[in-house]
Design a protein around this motif. Structure first.
Motif, PDB file in Angstrom:
ATOM      1  N   ALA A  49      35.843  -2.669 -43.784  1.00 50.51           N
ATOM      2  CA  ALA A  49      37.003  -3.079 -44.849  1.00 50.51           C
ATOM      3  C   ALA A  49      38.345  -2.148 -45.975  1.00 50.51           C
ATOM      4  CB  ALA A  49      35.545  -3.124 -46.265  1.00 50.51           C
ATOM      5  N   PRO A  50      38.174  -0.646 -45.377  1.00 50.64           N
ATOM      6  CA  PRO A  50      38.874   0.467 -45.801  1.00 50.64           C
ATOM      7  C   PRO A  50      40.580   0.124 -45.353  1.00 50.64           C
ATOM      8  CG  PRO A  50      37.401   1.224 -44.362  1.00 50.64           C
ATOM      9  CD  PRO A  50      37.402  -0.255 -44.656  1.00 50.64           C
ATOM     10  N   VAL A  60      34.448  -6.243 -39.758  1.00 52.32           N
ATOM     11  CA  VAL A  60      34.429  -8.005 -38.604  1.00 52.32           C
ATOM     12  C   VAL A  60      35.273  -7.553 -37.607  1.00 52.32           C
ATOM     13  CG1 VAL A  60      34.358  -9.084 -40.696  1.00 52.32           C
ATOM     14  CG2 VAL A  60      36.749  -8.776 -39.993  1.00 52.32           C
ATOM     15  N   ILE A  61      34.660  -8.517 -36.104  1.00 47.71           N
ATOM     16  CA  ILE A  61      35.042  -8.538 -35.068  1.00 47.71           C
ATOM     17  C   ILE A  61      35.143  -9.930 -34.277  1.00 47.71           C
ATOM     18  CG2 ILE A  61      34.694  -7.307 -32.719  1.00 47.71           C
ATOM     19  CD1 ILE A  61      33.625  -4.639 -33.907  1.00 47.71           C
ATOM     20  N   HIS A 130      35.999   1.403 -32.380  1.00 46.15           N
ATOM     21  CA  HIS A 130      37.279   1.320 -33.082  1.00 46.15           C
ATOM     22  C   HIS A 130      36.722   1.313 -34.814  1.00 46.15           C
ATOM     23  CE1 HIS A 130      42.137   0.855 -33.717  1.00 46.15           C
ATOM     24  NE2 HIS A 130      41.426   0.199 -34.857  1.00 46.15           N
ATOM     25  N   GLU A 131      36.319  -0.315 -35.223  1.00 40.79           N
ATOM     26  CA  GLU A 131      36.369  -0.313 -36.478  1.00 40.79           C
ATOM     27  C   GLU A 131      35.147   0.678 -37.055  1.00 40.79           C
ATOM     28  OE1 GLU A 131      38.522  -2.491 -37.383  1.00 40.79           O
ATOM     29  OE2 GLU A 131      39.181  -2.686 -35.364  1.00 40.79           O
ATOM     30  N   GLY A 137      37.229   7.198 -42.565  1.00 46.14           N
ATOM     31  CA  GLY A 137      38.475   7.294 -42.448  1.00 46.14           C
ATOM     32  C   GLY A 137      39.107   8.461 -41.127  1.00 46.14           C
ATOM     33  N   ILE A 138      38.436   7.428 -39.802  1.00 45.94           N
ATOM     34  CA  ILE A 138      39.149   8.000 -38.302  1.00 45.94           C
ATOM     35  C   ILE A 138      39.947   7.040 -38.235  1.00 45.94           C
ATOM     36  CG2 ILE A 138      39.199   8.960 -36.056  1.00 45.94           C
ATOM     37  CD1 ILE A 138      36.282   9.661 -37.547  1.00 45.94           C
ATOM     38  N   LEU A 139      41.384   7.490 -37.807  1.00 41.82           N
ATOM     39  CA  LEU A 139      42.203   6.203 -37.278  1.00 41.82           C
ATOM     40  C   LEU A 139      41.938   6.540 -35.247  1.00 41.82           C
ATOM     41  CD1 LEU A 139      45.147   6.299 -39.735  1.00 41.82           C
ATOM     42  CD2 LEU A 139      42.889   4.689 -39.356  1.00 41.82           C
ATOM     43  N   TYR A 140      42.609   5.446 -34.698  1.00 45.37           N
ATOM     44  CA  TYR A 140      42.841   5.757 -33.698  1.00 45.37           C
ATOM     45  C   TYR A 140      43.989   6.463 -33.103  1.00 45.37           C
ATOM     46  CZ  TYR A 140      46.750   3.235 -32.055  1.00 45.37           C
ATOM     47  OH  TYR A 140      47.743   3.124 -31.866  1.00 45.37           O
TER      48      TYR A 140
END
Ligand code: ZN
Length: 166
Positions: A49-50, A60-61, A130-131, A137-140
């Protein structure tokens, strides 16, 4: 069907912690459906959602085996390790190498508020991790080993497991 605008890496909303969903309102259901529409339009395998500017714990996956809508998801178990390239719809055109658990089991609520568990290995485990990171607030790109790389044109197949964008 509504396609939402996918936020990109430099936007502060991607760095904030999302809030627990206390009630599955019609608005939440609409958001979940819009996120699936947006995911399929973008040929991704997962969307949080962010990434559409909403700080709520909803992801959603769909890795090609059917859609999962996960509300307030939490990881219960992990096992093993996998290292491979990962991408993100919020970091278009890039991939980077990330180590994730090879197996993940998570619990969540479905769109009707029922408690469900989802589990998977390989890409599914990677997508869940990952999701869920997005919700905190963490990105890969925070976790990559080595350099962030440009996606090679010949590898830019949405169905390609290694290059799939989450
Ligand atoms: Zn992502």
């Amino acid at each position: 069907m509504a396609i939402r605008f996918i936020r990109e890496e430099n936007e502060p909303v991607l760095r904030k912690k999302s809030k627990v969903i206390k009630e599955i309102t019609p608005k939440i259901k609409e958001l979940a459906q819009d996120m699936l529409d947006t995911l399929y339009k973008a040929n991704g395998v997962g969307l949080a959602a962010p990434q559409v500017g909403i700080l709520k714990r909803l992801v959603v996956i769909d890795i090609g085996e059917g859609a999962h809508i996960l509300i307030n998801p939490e990881i219960l178990e992990t096992d093993g390790e996998q290292t491979g390239n990962e991408g993100c719809l919020s970091v278009p055109g890039k991939v980077g190498c990330v180590t994730r658990p090879n197996y993940v089991k998570a619990k969540a609520l479905d769109i009707d508020g029922n408690e469900i568990t989802v589990e998977g290995e390989g890409l599914m485990a990677r997508a869940i991790c990952h999701e869920l990171d997005h919700l905190d607030g963490i990105l890969y790109v925070d976790k990559i080993e080595g350099e962030l790389m440009d996606v090679q044109a010949e590898d830019d197949e949405p169905e390609d497991e290694e290059e799939a964008e989450n």
